[in-house]
Design an enzyme around this catalytic site. Sequence first.
Site, PDB file in Angstrom:
ATOM      1  N   HIS A  66       0.845  -1.210   0.000  1.00  0.00           N
ATOM      2  CA  HIS A  66       0.000   0.000   0.000  1.00  0.00           C
ATOM      3  C   HIS A  66       0.875   1.253   0.000  1.00  0.00           C
ATOM      4  CE1 HIS A  66       0.989  -0.103   4.277  1.00  0.00           C
ATOM      5  NE2 HIS A  66       0.538   1.127   4.384  1.00  0.00           N
ATOM      6  N   LYS A  71       9.581  -2.601   3.584  1.00  0.00           N
ATOM      7  CA  LYS A  71      10.708  -2.421   4.504  1.00  0.00           C
ATOM      8  C   LYS A  71      10.680  -3.486   5.588  1.00  0.00           C
ATOM      9  CE  LYS A  71      14.146   0.244   5.807  1.00  0.00           C
ATOM     10  NZ  LYS A  71      14.960  -0.954   6.048  1.00  0.00           N
ATOM     11  N   LYS A  95       3.459  -1.556  12.022  1.00  0.00           N
ATOM     12  CA  LYS A  95       4.424  -0.707  12.726  1.00  0.00           C
ATOM     13  C   LYS A  95       4.685   0.578  11.946  1.00  0.00           C
ATOM     14  CE  LYS A  95       7.778  -3.063  14.386  1.00  0.00           C
ATOM     15  NZ  LYS A  95       9.001  -3.864  14.514  1.00  0.00           N
ATOM     16  N   LYS A 107       9.835  -8.699   5.416  1.00  0.00           N
ATOM     17  CA  LYS A 107      10.793  -9.335   6.333  1.00  0.00           C
ATOM     18  C   LYS A 107      11.544 -10.414   5.579  1.00  0.00           C
ATOM     19  CE  LYS A 107      11.929  -8.762  10.694  1.00  0.00           C
ATOM     20  NZ  LYS A 107      12.012  -7.431  11.333  1.00  0.00           N
ATOM     21  N   THR A 195      16.640   1.261  17.945  1.00  0.00           N
ATOM     22  CA  THR A 195      15.512   0.472  18.454  1.00  0.00           C
ATOM     23  C   THR A 195      15.443   0.564  19.971  1.00  0.00           C
ATOM     24  OG1 THR A 195      15.759  -1.037  16.574  1.00  0.00           O
ATOM     25  CG2 THR A 195      14.363  -1.763  18.388  1.00  0.00           C
ATOM     26  N   ASN A 234      21.777  -5.994  20.789  1.00  0.00           N
ATOM     27  CA  ASN A 234      21.775  -4.573  20.450  1.00  0.00           C
ATOM     28  C   ASN A 234      20.600  -3.832  21.090  1.00  0.00           C
ATOM     29  OD1 ASN A 234      22.566  -2.200  18.998  1.00  0.00           O
ATOM     30  ND2 ASN A 234      20.913  -2.596  17.583  1.00  0.00           N
ATOM     31  N   SER A 363      15.850   3.909  10.101  1.00  0.00           N
ATOM     32  CA  SER A 363      16.120   3.365   8.765  1.00  0.00           C
ATOM     33  C   SER A 363      15.502   4.266   7.693  1.00  0.00           C
ATOM     34  CB  SER A 363      15.548   1.954   8.639  1.00  0.00           C
ATOM     35  OG  SER A 363      16.409   1.004   9.239  1.00  0.00           O
TER      36      SER A 363
END
Length: 472
Positions: A66, A71, A95, A107, A195, A234, A363
């Site tokens: 959409h 990503k 998200k 993903k 993150t 991380n 990102s």
Amino acid sequence: MSTTNYSFFGAVEQSFDKAAAFTKWDKGILEQIKQCNSVYQMRFPVKMDDGSIEVVEAYRVQHSQHKTPCKGGIRFSMEVNQDEVMALAALMTYKCAIVNVPFGGAKGGIKISPRKRSAYELEKITRRYTAELVKKNFIGPGIDVPAPDYGTGEREMAWIVDTYSSLRPGEIDAAGCVTGKPVSQGGVRGRREATGLGVFYGIREVCNMEDVMSKLGLTTGLEGKRVIVQGLGNVGFHSAKFFQQAGAKIVALAEYEGSIYNYDGLDVDAVFKHRVETKSILNFPGATNCEKNTDALELECDILIPAALENVINADNAPRVKTKIIGEAANGPLTPEADEIFVANGVLVVPDMFLNAGGVTVSYFEWLKNLSHVRYGRLEKRFTENMNTNILGQMEFLSGKKVKKEHRDAITHGPDEVDLVYSGLEETMITAVNEVMDCWKQNPAIPDMRTAAYVVAINKVAISYAELGIFP
């Protein structure tokens, strides 16, 4: 639901359906949003260091177009399977929608154990995977932009951009085909801790809401709050570090080799250094070892941050969890059954689907930097410093007083790239938390924050489809 038959994608669909009941959209639109658009399952041979040839299993899932590009990260793990990658791609769609990042969700995953592979083997596998994606048009700055995830980092992203560039010679925006790269290869400062910092900003905003904290029986702010973090990768490391810097107490830490606790607080940097030296967090001076790594999840605290893998809190152990707030730094650490238990027990779950969006937000900033070919701050840093210096000089002249050097430096400082990245991330997380909370408050029938987050995401994605004219 037994953990052996647990479907991560099924759990995401379950949460979606629960939220869809609180929206006005046509059943067909909801079905389109829910499904994965494209699933690319691949097998390819790679010659290993010992001369043997292994067939590697890998995936790339594009959940929604959409918005383009799609990503989502690429993980290296023996736990990778199609169900997991589909679920993570779906979560990426929701998200990105919640935090207003204009990407569709995707993903990727490669079924290998990075700890058992040499750097050369990992490089060959990563480059071959990239070539397979290029072959099927599943990667590109305007098509699908991968990023680091569990088991991957800047090194792997550098291999990806190099392979892509060599297969697409002359493509001026080639650096934008992947994010999470080293800064020297077009990466952005602040991406590594993004993150964890996003988790911190999100929980901090929740803890500053007086009405929410009052219901939980907690004071506002992070000062003195007891925090437990599961996972010292991380995300977990940076989350713990930012909480500690804000005055919270890190009372327990867990990793795959075990867990440790000290109710007077643990020094995150010292624990991390101990782990580097001994290959384990166990036997840290002044801390008590737990029998199992999952024991830390059940210790008493104010804020619990699961920052490792999915499905770590389920129907079995959820009743034993003793916390007021759970911040999902990992993807899918709670099962739907655990959610129901926490709603009944009055525990606030701040869901993964926007809480760990710091990575994709930064990102996005990296991708914009790659497309603009200009480093953040390069055009305005000196202008801002000169302007602020002139203003401060005039104020000192008119008042006859001099400003202290440390205050002068803070006032005249022009923004560096990392300052702008942190500022953009902070704004994104604060806005997202408030949007979700407002949705929840406006519809008291919504049972929890996760459902409210899904409602916000569904509405945004559905509006995009409607405005595209796909569903007249």
